[in-house]
Design a protein around this motif. Structure first.
Motif, PDB file in Angstrom:
ATOM      1  N   ASN A  60      -2.267 -24.419   6.397  1.00 53.65           N
ATOM      2  CA  ASN A  60      -2.730 -23.074   6.744  1.00 53.65           C
ATOM      3  C   ASN A  60      -1.834 -22.009   6.117  1.00 53.65           C
ATOM      4  OD1 ASN A  60      -4.898 -23.964   8.184  1.00 53.65           O
ATOM      5  ND2 ASN A  60      -3.916 -23.781  10.173  1.00 53.65           N
ATOM      6  N   TYR A  61      -0.547 -22.286   6.053  1.00 50.71           N
ATOM      7  CA  TYR A  61       0.354 -21.321   5.437  1.00 50.71           C
ATOM      8  C   TYR A  61       0.082 -21.211   3.941  1.00 50.71           C
ATOM      9  CZ  TYR A  61       4.494 -18.528   4.794  1.00 50.71           C
ATOM     10  OH  TYR A  61       5.344 -17.498   4.493  1.00 50.71           O
ATOM     11  N   ALA A  62      -0.280 -22.310   3.295  1.00 54.01           N
ATOM     12  CA  ALA A  62      -0.619 -22.275   1.867  1.00 54.01           C
ATOM     13  C   ALA A  62      -1.876 -21.431   1.646  1.00 54.01           C
ATOM     14  CB  ALA A  62      -0.818 -23.684   1.333  1.00 54.01           C
ATOM     15  N   ILE A  63      -2.851 -21.597   2.529  1.00 51.75           N
ATOM     16  CA  ILE A  63      -4.069 -20.779   2.441  1.00 51.75           C
ATOM     17  C   ILE A  63      -3.721 -19.310   2.628  1.00 51.75           C
ATOM     18  CG2 ILE A  63      -6.258 -20.256   3.593  1.00 51.75           C
ATOM     19  CD1 ILE A  63      -6.454 -23.275   4.206  1.00 51.75           C
ATOM     20  N   TYR A  64      -2.850 -19.041   3.598  1.00 51.20           N
ATOM     21  CA  TYR A  64      -2.412 -17.664   3.849  1.00 51.20           C
ATOM     22  C   TYR A  64      -1.739 -17.080   2.611  1.00 51.20           C
ATOM     23  CZ  TYR A  64       0.581 -13.924   5.474  1.00 51.20           C
ATOM     24  OH  TYR A  64       1.231 -12.736   5.609  1.00 51.20           O
ATOM     25  N   GLU A  65      -0.853 -17.845   1.970  1.00 48.60           N
ATOM     26  CA  GLU A  65      -0.165 -17.354   0.774  1.00 48.60           C
ATOM     27  C   GLU A  65      -1.151 -17.090  -0.361  1.00 48.60           C
ATOM     28  OE1 GLU A  65       2.995 -16.452   0.161  1.00 48.60           O
ATOM     29  OE2 GLU A  65       3.350 -16.708   2.299  1.00 48.60           O
ATOM     30  N   LYS A  66      -2.148 -17.951  -0.511  1.00 48.90           N
ATOM     31  CA  LYS A  66      -3.156 -17.751  -1.551  1.00 48.90           C
ATOM     32  C   LYS A  66      -3.962 -16.479  -1.288  1.00 48.90           C
ATOM     33  CE  LYS A  66      -6.605 -20.305  -4.113  1.00 48.90           C
ATOM     34  NZ  LYS A  66      -7.322 -21.559  -4.273  1.00 48.90           N
ATOM     35  N   LEU A  67      -4.331 -16.251  -0.023  1.00 50.49           N
ATOM     36  CA  LEU A  67      -5.057 -15.025   0.318  1.00 50.49           C
ATOM     37  C   LEU A  67      -4.194 -13.792   0.080  1.00 50.49           C
ATOM     38  CD1 LEU A  67      -6.907 -16.154   3.564  1.00 50.49           C
ATOM     39  CD2 LEU A  67      -7.911 -15.708   1.323  1.00 50.49           C
ATOM     40  N   GLU A  68      -2.911 -13.904   0.409  1.00 55.75           N
ATOM     41  CA  GLU A  68      -1.988 -12.786   0.158  1.00 55.75           C
ATOM     42  C   GLU A  68      -1.917 -12.472  -1.334  1.00 55.75           C
ATOM     43  OE1 GLU A  68       0.299 -10.595   1.746  1.00 55.75           O
ATOM     44  OE2 GLU A  68      -1.028 -10.976   3.422  1.00 55.75           O
ATOM     45  N   ALA A  69      -1.855 -13.515  -2.159  1.00 54.00           N
ATOM     46  CA  ALA A  69      -1.814 -13.309  -3.615  1.00 54.00           C
ATOM     47  C   ALA A  69      -3.099 -12.637  -4.090  1.00 54.00           C
ATOM     48  CB  ALA A  69      -1.611 -14.640  -4.326  1.00 54.00           C
ATOM     49  N   ASN A  70      -4.244 -13.048  -3.541  1.00 56.19           N
ATOM     50  CA  ASN A  70      -5.514 -12.406  -3.900  1.00 56.19           C
ATOM     51  C   ASN A  70      -5.522 -10.942  -3.492  1.00 56.19           C
ATOM     52  OD1 ASN A  70      -6.580 -14.678  -5.049  1.00 56.19           O
ATOM     53  ND2 ASN A  70      -7.692 -15.323  -3.233  1.00 56.19           N
ATOM     54  N   ILE A  71      -5.001 -10.634  -2.321  1.00 61.44           N
ATOM     55  CA  ILE A  71      -4.950  -9.238  -1.856  1.00 61.44           C
ATOM     56  C   ILE A  71      -4.058  -8.411  -2.776  1.00 61.44           C
ATOM     57  CG2 ILE A  71      -4.111  -7.758   0.009  1.00 61.44           C
ATOM     58  CD1 ILE A  71      -5.148  -9.924   1.963  1.00 61.44           C
ATOM     59  N   ARG A  72      -2.895  -8.956  -3.145  1.00 58.73           N
ATOM     60  CA  ARG A  72      -2.007  -8.230  -4.070  1.00 58.73           C
ATOM     61  C   ARG A  72      -2.695  -8.000  -5.413  1.00 58.73           C
ATOM     62  NH1 ARG A  72       1.803 -11.538  -1.573  1.00 58.73           N
ATOM     63  NH2 ARG A  72       1.691 -13.071  -3.268  1.00 58.73           N
ATOM     64  N   GLY A  73      -3.460  -9.009  -5.878  1.00 61.98           N
ATOM     65  CA  GLY A  73      -4.194  -8.849  -7.131  1.00 61.98           C
ATOM     66  C   GLY A  73      -5.251  -7.763  -7.036  1.00 61.98           C
ATOM     67  N   LEU A  74      -5.965  -7.722  -5.906  1.00 63.00           N
ATOM     68  CA  LEU A  74      -6.983  -6.680  -5.712  1.00 63.00           C
ATOM     69  C   LEU A  74      -6.350  -5.303  -5.612  1.00 63.00           C
ATOM     70  CD1 LEU A  74      -9.360  -8.493  -3.199  1.00 63.00           C
ATOM     71  CD2 LEU A  74      -9.797  -7.991  -5.602  1.00 63.00           C
ATOM     72  N   GLU A  75      -5.198  -5.215  -4.956  1.00 65.29           N
ATOM     73  CA  GLU A  75      -4.500  -3.924  -4.879  1.00 65.29           C
ATOM     74  C   GLU A  75      -4.087  -3.453  -6.270  1.00 65.29           C
ATOM     75  OE1 GLU A  75      -1.382  -4.831  -2.143  1.00 65.29           O
ATOM     76  OE2 GLU A  75      -2.615  -4.339  -0.379  1.00 65.29           O
ATOM     77  N   SER A  76      -3.660  -4.388  -7.116  1.00 64.16           N
ATOM     78  CA  SER A  76      -3.295  -4.049  -8.493  1.00 64.16           C
ATOM     79  C   SER A  76      -4.514  -3.568  -9.274  1.00 64.16           C
ATOM     80  CB  SER A  76      -2.677  -5.273  -9.168  1.00 64.16           C
ATOM     81  OG  SER A  76      -2.436  -5.019 -10.518  1.00 64.16           O
ATOM     82  N   ILE A  77      -5.649  -4.221  -9.067  1.00 67.06           N
ATOM     83  CA  ILE A  77      -6.882  -3.801  -9.742  1.00 67.06           C
ATOM     84  C   ILE A  77      -7.272  -2.398  -9.306  1.00 67.06           C
ATOM     85  CG2 ILE A  77      -9.373  -4.251  -9.835  1.00 67.06           C
ATOM     86  CD1 ILE A  77      -8.672  -7.255  -9.800  1.00 67.06           C
ATOM     87  N   ILE A  78      -7.135  -2.101  -8.028  1.00 64.69           N
ATOM     88  CA  ILE A  78      -7.474  -0.767  -7.520  1.00 64.69           C
ATOM     89  C   ILE A  78      -6.558   0.283  -8.139  1.00 64.69           C
ATOM     90  CG2 ILE A  78      -7.423   0.669  -5.441  1.00 64.69           C
ATOM     91  CD1 ILE A  78      -8.439  -1.836  -3.904  1.00 64.69           C
ATOM     92  N   ARG A  79      -5.250  -0.015  -8.233  1.00 64.03           N
ATOM     93  CA  ARG A  79      -4.319   0.931  -8.872  1.00 64.03           C
ATOM     94  C   ARG A  79      -4.688   1.145 -10.331  1.00 64.03           C
ATOM     95  NH1 ARG A  79      -0.531  -1.950  -6.199  1.00 64.03           N
ATOM     96  NH2 ARG A  79       0.026  -3.091  -8.084  1.00 64.03           N
ATOM     97  N   ASN A  80      -5.013   0.042 -11.034  1.00 67.90           N
ATOM     98  CA  ASN A  80      -5.382   0.157 -12.452  1.00 67.90           C
ATOM     99  C   ASN A  80      -6.656   0.967 -12.627  1.00 67.90           C
ATOM    100  OD1 ASN A  80      -3.164  -1.344 -13.150  1.00 67.90           O
ATOM    101  ND2 ASN A  80      -4.288  -3.257 -13.374  1.00 67.90           N
ATOM    102  N   ASN A  81      -7.617   0.774 -11.735  1.00 72.11           N
ATOM    103  CA  ASN A  81      -8.850   1.565 -11.825  1.00 72.11           C
ATOM    104  C   ASN A  81      -8.563   3.042 -11.597  1.00 72.11           C
ATOM    105  OD1 ASN A  81     -10.510  -0.570 -12.427  1.00 72.11           O
ATOM    106  ND2 ASN A  81     -11.105  -0.947 -10.324  1.00 72.11           N
ATOM    107  N   GLY A  82      -7.668   3.344 -10.676  1.00 78.55           N
ATOM    108  CA  GLY A  82      -7.278   4.738 -10.460  1.00 78.55           C
ATOM    109  C   GLY A  82      -6.637   5.336 -11.699  1.00 78.55           C
TER     110      GLY A  82
END
Length: 176
Positions: A60-82
């Motif tokens: 479950n912690y591995a799944i959590y870390e993977k989701l966290e990495a996806n969230i960080r990636g999406l936040e980066s995409i949002i910053r780049n789009n801005g």
């Protein structure tokens, strides 16, 4: 629920006090206090990390870390789009300025085509058109966003640079 727990602790402490004395009661209460502090620290840590809903197992912690990495990636995409939106807004501002200069050139060309102006007046109009033209070239060459030239690719195209440097841009026959 919390009140029942407190009552239970009080009843147990009274029972231990009566059976074993004051020292055992204090030891018992101290152990309860330490366990509560450990649980509180653990829950606070899980809550601050966002893992409150995950049991403490590696999968479950591995799944959590993977989701966290996806969230960080999406936040980066949002910053780049801005950043891209800001880039295009800056380019649009420069193009608006160039459009205004082209409108002035158009008005001057219409004036120049009027028969009431003398050749000397037309030379003044040509001079003013050249100044506007130079301002357009200056704006295109120096327009930048975060130290990146916006229209640098425009000056690598030989057809466009040839037309810009031939200065055939303001002949009256080309005016609509």
């Amino acid at each position: 629920m919390q009140i029942k727990r407190i009552l239970l602790v009080v009843l147990i402490s009274i029972f231990i006090h009566n059976m074993y004395g004051t020292t055992s009661t204090l030891t018992f209460l101290n152990r309860i206090l330490v366990n509560n502090e450990i649980n509180t620290d653990k829950n606070y840590k899980r809550l601050s990390e966002g893992t409150i809903l995950l049991p403490d197992n590696p999968s479950n912690y591995a799944i959590y870390e993977k989701l966290e990495a996806n969230i960080r990636g999406l936040e980066s995409i949002i910053r780049n789009n801005g950043d891209m939106i800001s880039y295009y807004q800056t380019a649009d501002g420069y193009l608006w300025e160039i459009t205004e200069l082209l409108q002035h050139i158009r008005e001057l060309l219409l004036k120049k085509s009027n028969a009431i102006y003398s050749p000397e007046d037309r030379e003044y109009i040509d001079s003013e058109i050249n100044q506007y033209y130079d301002q357009i070239i200056y704006s295109l060459k120096n327009s930048e966003f975060n130290t990146k030239k916006i229209f640098k690719d425009l000056f690598t195209d030989k057809t466009i640079t040839g037309q810009l440097h031939d200065k055939k841009y303001y002949q009256v026959s080309n005016v609509d």
